[in-house]
Design a protein around this motif. Structure first.
Motif, short mmCIF file in Angstrom:
data_model
loop_
_atom_site.label_atom_id
_atom_site.label_comp_id
_atom_site.label_asym_id
_atom_site.label_seq_id
_atom_site.Cartn_x
_atom_site.Cartn_y
_atom_site.Cartn_z
N ARG B 130 0.84 -1.19 0.00
CA ARG B 130 0.00 0.00 0.00
C ARG B 130 0.87 1.25 0.00
O ARG B 130 1.83 1.34 0.74
CB ARG B 130 -0.79 -0.04 1.31
CG ARG B 130 -2.06 0.75 1.33
CD ARG B 130 -2.87 0.30 2.56
NE ARG B 130 -4.11 1.05 2.64
CZ ARG B 130 -4.25 2.22 3.25
NH1 ARG B 130 -3.22 2.78 3.84
NH2 ARG B 130 -5.42 2.83 3.27
N VAL B 257 -13.22 5.30 -2.57
CA VAL B 257 -12.69 4.07 -2.00
C VAL B 257 -11.23 4.28 -1.60
O VAL B 257 -10.45 4.85 -2.35
CB VAL B 257 -12.77 2.92 -3.02
CG1 VAL B 257 -12.17 1.64 -2.46
CG2 VAL B 257 -14.22 2.69 -3.43
N GLN B 259 -8.86 1.65 -0.06
CA GLN B 259 -8.54 0.34 0.52
C GLN B 259 -7.08 -0.01 0.33
O GLN B 259 -6.52 0.26 -0.72
CB GLN B 259 -9.42 -0.74 -0.10
CG GLN B 259 -10.86 -0.65 0.43
CD GLN B 259 -11.78 -1.61 -0.30
OE1 GLN B 259 -11.60 -1.83 -1.49
NE2 GLN B 259 -12.75 -2.16 0.40
#
Lengths: 259, 259, 259, 259
Positions: B130, B257, B259
């Motif tokens: 990420r 979003v 995530q």
């Protein structure tokens, strides 16, 4: 165990104030309607320190305050400072207690009740020559700008502001509640935690009809405090969180003698 | 000298974050008009810590930040977090920098110039899976109440409010200045540090003609951000320092979003 | 009078949260020793707002809270949020109350009593699918650095720190007092408002014998909370106001499931 | 357009101060090493208002400050206040600017460099009879308790503290950097943003060897300021964020004449 604080200090520098600051403690103060109000205090307690002592005994300030935290009336505050002088063998003692104080208010049209918080403070100073007790209150208010109203074809900028009054107590007792009412009566409107739609209409129109600059606010409070006539000295400050700026407009008056 | 931090820890508790907080440091950021702006930062830097290490090495966070404090661009922020991961041998790194940012504004009628401060923030998170970079800005604005205007025969309550927008950066670079302009265009009026009398008249009348609830404000900002279309996720919050209350009115929207 | 808030909104943007923030109100909470404690609250109350309504009715949040401010127990908090849902015709409601809470503490050697303040908080969220109640407490503690002690020939740096624990309540009631004791037992020492000289000696030596990093602190609290076993989810943060730096050392753990 | 502020006021209440408060603006100040330093200011500007004027002209304060924000030296500060007097046709003007100031520091053993932030302030007052310029600085330091060290078999409590010094400027220019060094030399240790392990050992042992009460700290600073001999008046305050309490220990000295 050695008492380091009581040892001799050779630097020949007397301390104006030494003590504890930002002590957080539950306190009980007088309440005009409910007799007492339990609230939360932020406390400073100081004494002077003669040049020949190395240090003060910090725990004694707390011991004295602990004895008094459940009855912090205006009257007993200076007695508490006298005790500080005694237990610390000091000539002068200073105290400062700030606390939120809640007053039930009635909405102007619907009559609904809610509490509003006022930041208040007691402070005092005792010495062989001087005994002073001060009461401070900060009142959140609404102010509507007279200039904006005059020059604009519609509307007028208004905002939340704060009026801070500090008074030197004289011979007469008074209630915080009465000082708050005096101050709110000088603003474009007082504030309320709970307003229904008919109250919002009332406050909007009332404030439009009662525009005040910060300058007006401190002057009107000054005139009313002088009419009341029980305070030998006072200070009035007003501060607007201007709705058109990101800074505050400010005005201050000081009156009387505090020597 | 013993390295206590590197010793084995038997408790089997991995730490989500460990590091330094509230570091105050001079920083330099990009400026659309002046190329760079020197300002003052408040910094947090964290890494994760596997369960088998007793402690982290706090000084290394500062060493990394010191290398980067004069070029804190959006692009370089994640590289800085990569370095944190490397020097601390950690899988994840988190950073957060808050700073005041100044933009020159022109008064709407007189054309006079002054600076207005905006609280801004960069934050990021890097891990093997990420990479996220967020930009936050807090814009002080004026809001005039549609309900108060509708139900009152004269005037309308208005106040200073704050809109806080946080966006997840996607592929496209953007300027803080453009985000600020988008937000100000949704309020009853933007704020100015310097307003002459003709400006005050303009702002008063303009805001009366553009009433917004906090609800309207977050919705209008949301619609414009979606039209801009470069942010995979964002959050919009508005908070009014109500002129008729001593508390704030609040509204929040979250979109997209992350995530 | 027109109900502007109830009119139709065409923007198709639902609000996650809308309501009142930073309401200051007197509150009463449960107290393990004295049955109840009167203190001062800072309150946020929000509901969601479907996309077709222009605005919420802010005064109704205050009406509901006013009914409950004298009995803010853990049990009644979610009932209050249910009422918010009902009066606002909303699917979801959120509440947050922060307050100072006082516990009498006994000095470790002299046995003298004084109060210490703990910042506490209740928060909750109710929706058709979810009912959550969280309790938060911030405990000021003393921490002595294991590394400094190990590498130095004399002394060890130590400081005031804060441990913040937030727990998701499960089936079992618990007392704030017991959570505080658990946390203090993990620090180098707990703090006291009043310490006599023999207590100061005790605390100095005890803390020297019980050094902890922020990392140790959050891990030890984590282990003890897991042993207690009544919380489905919790978060532990520790923050040291380092005596050798002007910034904080920080560590955080999160455990359990909160879905 | 009507000039409401210039209209006659019948209340016969002169204002001590009126103006703008908490203006946030980029500023540039002198720097001993780098010639200038760009930082972020928080500004108050006031004038007196004779009893016969209804209000002041708030925008003029901002116009004057805007002219000076890029060269806020000690010398030019009073000239700026003179301009305030002129444009507002006032007898007295007051100014106050607070700002973070950064100084590069070298770690005591490793020699590594990092910045430390010091909260500083300039303030001034000009009237037909009086010209005063004050410099204030807040220095974060480490203090180790002499009593705790003396009575304990091992260790000694220590903590972060703050020394606040405010000086009235006389004939001689001086650097903020030199005032900071003087103050840090009186503490148990100065603080550093970056310390490696050998530095931590140094600071721990050095502070153990240089214990000071807040009382010692203000006295030692006082003696050194008097030796310096360039300030007609000064005030020294020290405040310890006690590691064993949740409140502060405080001491204050005032010296010289400021009439």
């Amino acid at each position: 165990m050695q008492d380091v604080q009581s040892s001799f200090d050779p630097r020949n520098v007397a301390l104006k104030k030494v003590g504890v600051k930002n002590v957080r403690y539950p306190i009980t103060v007088l309440d005009k309607i409910n007799k007492v109000q339990h609230t939360t205090g932020l406390i400073d307690l100081f004494a002077n320190l003669p040049h020949h002592f190395k240090g003060t005994h910090m725990s004694r300030f707390i011991e004295v305050f602990h004895q008094h935290h459940r009855s912090l009336s205006m009257k007993q505050f200076l007695s508490m400072l006298d005790e500080v002088r005694t237990v610390l063998d000091a000539e002068e003692a200073y105290g400062n207690v700030r606390f939120p104080y809640y007053i039930a208010k009635t909405a102007p049209a619907s009559g609904q009740e809610s509490y509003l918080e006022y930041q208040c403070g007691f402070s005092g100073h005792v010495s062989p020559l001087r005994r002073r007790f001060y009461v401070a209150v900060e009142v959140p208010v609404m102010t509507l700008c007279p200039c904006s109203r005059e020059i604009s074809e519609r509307g007028a900028h208004n905002q939340r502001g704060h009026v801070r009054v500090k008074v030197l107590m004289g011979q007469d007792f008074f209630w915080l509640e009465d000082l708050v009412i005096l101050i709110e009566s000088c603003a474009s409107s007082g504030l309320y935690t709970l307003l229904k739609r008919e109250d919002e209409k009332f406050v909007t129109e009332y404030s439009y009809d009662h525009p005040v600059f910060v300058e007006d606010l401190v002057r009107d409070v000054t005139v009313k405090l002088e009419d009341w006539g029980i305070f030998p000295w006072f200070e009035v400050q007003a501060e607007n969180m201007e709705s058109i700026h990101n800074h505050e407009a400010y005005a201050a008056v000081e009156r009387g003698v505090d020597q």
